[in-house]
Design an enzyme around this catalytic site. Structure first.
Site, PDB file in Angstrom:
ATOM      1  N   GLY A   1       9.354  57.218  16.929  1.00  0.00           N
ATOM      2  CA  GLY A   1       9.811  57.214  18.314  1.00  0.00           C
ATOM      3  C   GLY A   1      11.206  57.788  18.413  1.00  0.00           C
TER       4      GLY A   1
ATOM      5  CB  THR B   1      17.371  58.958  17.324  1.00  0.00           C
ATOM      6  OG1 THR B   1      16.647  60.012  16.667  1.00  0.00           O
ATOM      7  CG2 THR B   1      18.563  58.576  16.460  1.00  0.00           C
TER       8      THR B   1
ATOM      9  CD  GLU C   1       8.852  59.682   9.409  1.00  0.00           C
ATOM     10  OE1 GLU C   1       9.480  60.731   9.656  1.00  0.00           O
ATOM     11  OE2 GLU C   1       8.799  59.192   8.273  1.00  0.00           O
TER      12      GLU C   1
ATOM     13  CB  CYS D   1       8.864  64.743  16.119  1.00  0.00           C
ATOM     14  SG  CYS D   1       7.466  64.504  15.018  1.00  0.00           S
TER      15      CYS D   1
HETATM   16  O1  TXE Z   1      10.568  56.459  22.959  1.00  0.00           O
HETATM   17  P1  TXE Z   1      10.713  55.010  22.395  1.00  0.00           P
HETATM   18  P2  TXE Z   1      10.542  56.920  24.487  1.00  0.00           P
HETATM   19  C1  TXE Z   1      12.093  60.904  21.651  1.00  0.00           C
HETATM   20  C2  TXE Z   1      12.087  61.894  22.792  1.00  0.00           C
HETATM   21  C3  TXE Z   1      11.977  61.023  23.978  1.00  0.00           C
HETATM   22  C4  TXE Z   1      12.808  59.846  23.544  1.00  0.00           C
HETATM   23  C5  TXE Z   1      12.502  58.564  24.247  1.00  0.00           C
HETATM   24  O2  TXE Z   1      13.308  62.594  22.825  1.00  0.00           O
HETATM   25  O3  TXE Z   1      12.478  61.630  25.132  1.00  0.00           O
HETATM   26  O4  TXE Z   1      12.514  59.687  22.184  1.00  0.00           O
HETATM   27  O5  TXE Z   1      11.113  58.369  24.316  1.00  0.00           O
HETATM   28  C6  TXE Z   1       8.510  51.201  21.322  1.00  0.00           C
HETATM   29  N1  TXE Z   1      11.637  47.470  19.642  1.00  0.00           N
HETATM   30  N2  TXE Z   1      10.791  60.740  21.058  1.00  0.00           N
HETATM   31  O6  TXE Z   1      11.489  56.153  25.329  1.00  0.00           O
HETATM   32  O7  TXE Z   1      11.227  54.091  23.443  1.00  0.00           O
HETATM   33  C7  TXE Z   1       7.860  51.823  22.538  1.00  0.00           C
HETATM   34  O8  TXE Z   1       7.199  50.851  23.308  1.00  0.00           O
HETATM   35  C8  TXE Z   1      10.443  47.870  19.170  1.00  0.00           C
HETATM   36  C9  TXE Z   1      10.604  61.386  19.815  1.00  0.00           C
HETATM   37  O9  TXE Z   1       9.141  56.899  24.904  1.00  0.00           O
HETATM   38  O10 TXE Z   1      11.434  55.132  21.115  1.00  0.00           O
HETATM   39  C10 TXE Z   1       6.937  52.837  21.890  1.00  0.00           C
HETATM   40  O11 TXE Z   1       5.768  52.191  21.407  1.00  0.00           O
HETATM   41  N3  TXE Z   1       9.730  48.876  19.724  1.00  0.00           N
HETATM   42  C11 TXE Z   1       9.348  61.054  19.188  1.00  0.00           C
HETATM   43  C12 TXE Z   1       7.758  53.338  20.716  1.00  0.00           C
HETATM   44  O12 TXE Z   1       8.736  52.324  20.484  1.00  0.00           O
HETATM   45  C13 TXE Z   1      10.245  49.508  20.797  1.00  0.00           C
HETATM   46  C14 TXE Z   1       8.218  60.570  19.933  1.00  0.00           C
HETATM   47  C15 TXE Z   1       8.485  54.665  20.966  1.00  0.00           C
HETATM   48  O13 TXE Z   1       9.193  54.598  22.171  1.00  0.00           O
HETATM   49  C16 TXE Z   1      11.496  49.136  21.324  1.00  0.00           C
HETATM   50  C17 TXE Z   1       8.571  59.916  21.161  1.00  0.00           C
HETATM   51  C18 TXE Z   1      12.205  48.069  20.703  1.00  0.00           C
HETATM   52  N4  TXE Z   1      13.388  47.658  21.135  1.00  0.00           N
HETATM   53  C19 TXE Z   1       9.809  60.048  21.674  1.00  0.00           C
HETATM   54  N5  TXE Z   1      11.754  49.937  22.378  1.00  0.00           N
HETATM   55  C20 TXE Z   1       9.022  61.661  17.877  1.00  0.00           C
HETATM   56  N6  TXE Z   1       9.977  61.793  16.987  1.00  0.00           N
HETATM   57  O14 TXE Z   1       7.882  61.970  17.611  1.00  0.00           O
HETATM   58  C21 TXE Z   1      10.716  50.789  22.501  1.00  0.00           C
HETATM   59  N7  TXE Z   1       9.792  50.530  21.552  1.00  0.00           N
END
Ligand code: TXE
Length: 481
Positions: A228, A230, A250, A284
């Protein structure tokens, strides 16, 4: 049309959130709510962890071949409902159905097949201590592990985590993104159909800060595998660090494509179109910073722009190149970066705005593929992850400067190098700060290879035996002779 009711999968049962609360799930191509998902909380997570604990001993002590059979049944169950999965992924995420059919769903099936077999081939090590005896390394499952996945490649990345976790003999509490929960729900219906052992896989839907964090924080979760953003990765890492919990992260990327003047121009343009705009730029591994050697910059640019302008955007169920981006919020985020590019002195060469198709998708969240030039490699647009169909073009004179610009961001996930000079290709590959380098191609994935990023792109590696090592605890046993 009635709304689809997505449910949690806990202890082999499909259930609503204990609170009874639900969240709406939007089709990004139409802007309409098409499903409701459980708005779960720590109470649901606790039930899932209890179920996973009860199932642990039987699952981990099962003969390898029986575990292989079970995981293969999941793969075959998805294959049997292939078209349903394809349509669900496209509806939930906005991606073209052809892409879900070519990439997401076949890859999810491969993930299960690959790790079903990997656990049967996973070697243990032994080290002879001369004159004294023999060490051998036992690798036992960790116990109950947490898997948290994002919205961009929903089933592809969900299965990329749960397949090795299960194969290594762990039981799993998993949370897909609340933005794209549909195919992981269908997966749990496959598990139900095949009568998959109860409690071995549990899927809890809901918000990251409520459900995801409750999984990460629980003391009985022995490891967390996360993909997800960073910022989220940082929060998870801090929680895991306090508990000395194993964690694999990742995270984001801001990947460079470096195109030297001796590259095969046609091939470089062709592949750069894909690496820029596949899945609306929401992978990503997408290359968002395109560095082109000065002497071919204009030639590359005109060919590239011509190709970008020929790309079609629209209804993901039809034969278009780009579908919708994942949500209205994400569309706004991408558009705000395009605005920032203008403020930072960039020139929009093509695209640069939202797109409004006619008909069924008129209220969807679309963005025209966008190419920007004239920006410093150090400006925000070239340093921060946009995660949409937006790329920048930047000329470079020398190899040294190309490498310096490529390495200038906090990220280090992937890089593509384009040159016919074998020596140069290897030399540049060695100096690039990223976990994955492709030479004269992009996104060729062999599931046995280590996958992951350097710097703020993550920690640890997934893929092949790297994943099997992550999901097991090594124990050295010494036998004196
Ligand atoms: O990701 P989140 P978001 C990047 C991309 C995007 C940004 C935000 O730039 O615009 O991240 O995206 C869970 N504890 N990528 O907000 O929030 C959430 O429910 C535990 C890059 O959608 O990081 C989801 O299942 N879990 C990327 C997962 O984390 C938590 C792919 C990812 O969501 C949490 C996606 C917490 N505190 C976005 N908060 C890549 N590298 O492939 C959220 N989640």
């Amino acid at each position: 049309m009635s709304l689809i009711q997505i449910q949690n999968y806990i202890n082999g049962n499909l259930v609503d959130a204990i609170s009874g609360n639900a969240l709406s799930n939007v089709n990004p191509a139409t802007g309409e709510i098409f499903a409701m998902i459980p708005d779960s909380d720590s109470a649901d997570v606790l039930e899932a962890i209890e179920a996973a604990k009860c199932a642990q001993a039987d699952w981990s002590n099962m003969p390898m071949e029986t575990r292989f059979d079970w995981i293969m049944k999941i793969a075959n169950g998805i294959q049997a409902r292939f078209d349903e999965f394809v349509l669900a992924e496209s509806t939930d995420n906005g991606k073209p159905t052809w892409l879900a059919a070519q990439s997401d769903i076949p890859r999810a099936i491969s993930n299960f097949k690959f790790f079903a077999s990997a656990q049967m081939n996973f070697p243990s090590e032994s080290h002879h201590t001369p004159g004294q005896g023999l060490n051998y390394t036992l690798r036992r499952p960790l116990g109950v592990v947490g898997c948290i996945s994002p919205w961009n490649l929903p089933l592809y990345l969900f299965s990329w985590k749960i397949a090795p976790a299960l194969a290594a003999g762990n039981t799993v509490v998993a949370k897909p993104s609340e933005i794209t929960p549909y195919t992981s729900y269908l997966l749990s219906t496959v598990c139900k159909e095949i009568d998959f052992p109860k409690g071995v896989l549990n899927v809890v839907h809901g918000l990251g800060a409520k459900v995801g964090q409750a999984i990460v924080e629980h003391k009985d979760i022995k490891a967390v595998a996360f993909t997800g953003g960073t910022q989220t990765g940082r929060i998870i890492n801090e929680i895991c660090a306090r508990q000395f919990k194993k964690v694999s992260l990742e995270l984001g990327g801001k990947n460079p494509n470096i195109i030297f003047d001796d590259a095969n121009l046609e091939e470089a343009v062709d592949t750069t179109i894909r690496s820029s705009f596949n899945n609306q730029g929401q992978i990503c591994l997408c290359g968002s910073r395109i560095f082109v050697q000065e002497s071919i910059y204009e030639a590359f640019k005109s060919l590239f722009i011509k190709r970008v302008e020929a790309l079609t955007v629209g209804d993901p169920y039809t034969d278009i190149n780009l579908g919708a981006v994942v949500s209205q919020d994400h569309q706004q985020k991408i558009l705000s970066y395009i605005q920032l590019a203008k403020e930072e002195g960039g020139t929009i060469l093509t695209g640069g705005e939202a797109f409004h198709p006619e008909g069924r998708c008129k209220n969807g969240f679309f963005i025209k593929p966008t190419v920007i030039e004239g920006l410093s490699h150090l400006c925000r647009v070239n340093q921060e992850e946009i995660f949409g169909p937006v790329v920048t073009l930047t000329p470079f004179k020398s190899e040294v400067y190309a490498i310096e610009m490529a390495n200038s961001t906090p990220y280090g996930l992937a890089c593509s190098i384009w040159t016919q000079d074998v020596k140069k290709a290897h030399q540049v590959a060695e100096q690039i700060e990223s976990g994955i380098v492709w030479i004269n191609t992009w996104m060729v994935r062999d599931l046995r290879t280590p996958f992951g990023g350097m710097k703020e792109s993550g920690m640890g590696r997934e893929g092949g035996f790297e994943a099997m090592r992550f999901f097991t605890e090594p124990k050295n046993v010494f036998v004196k002779y």
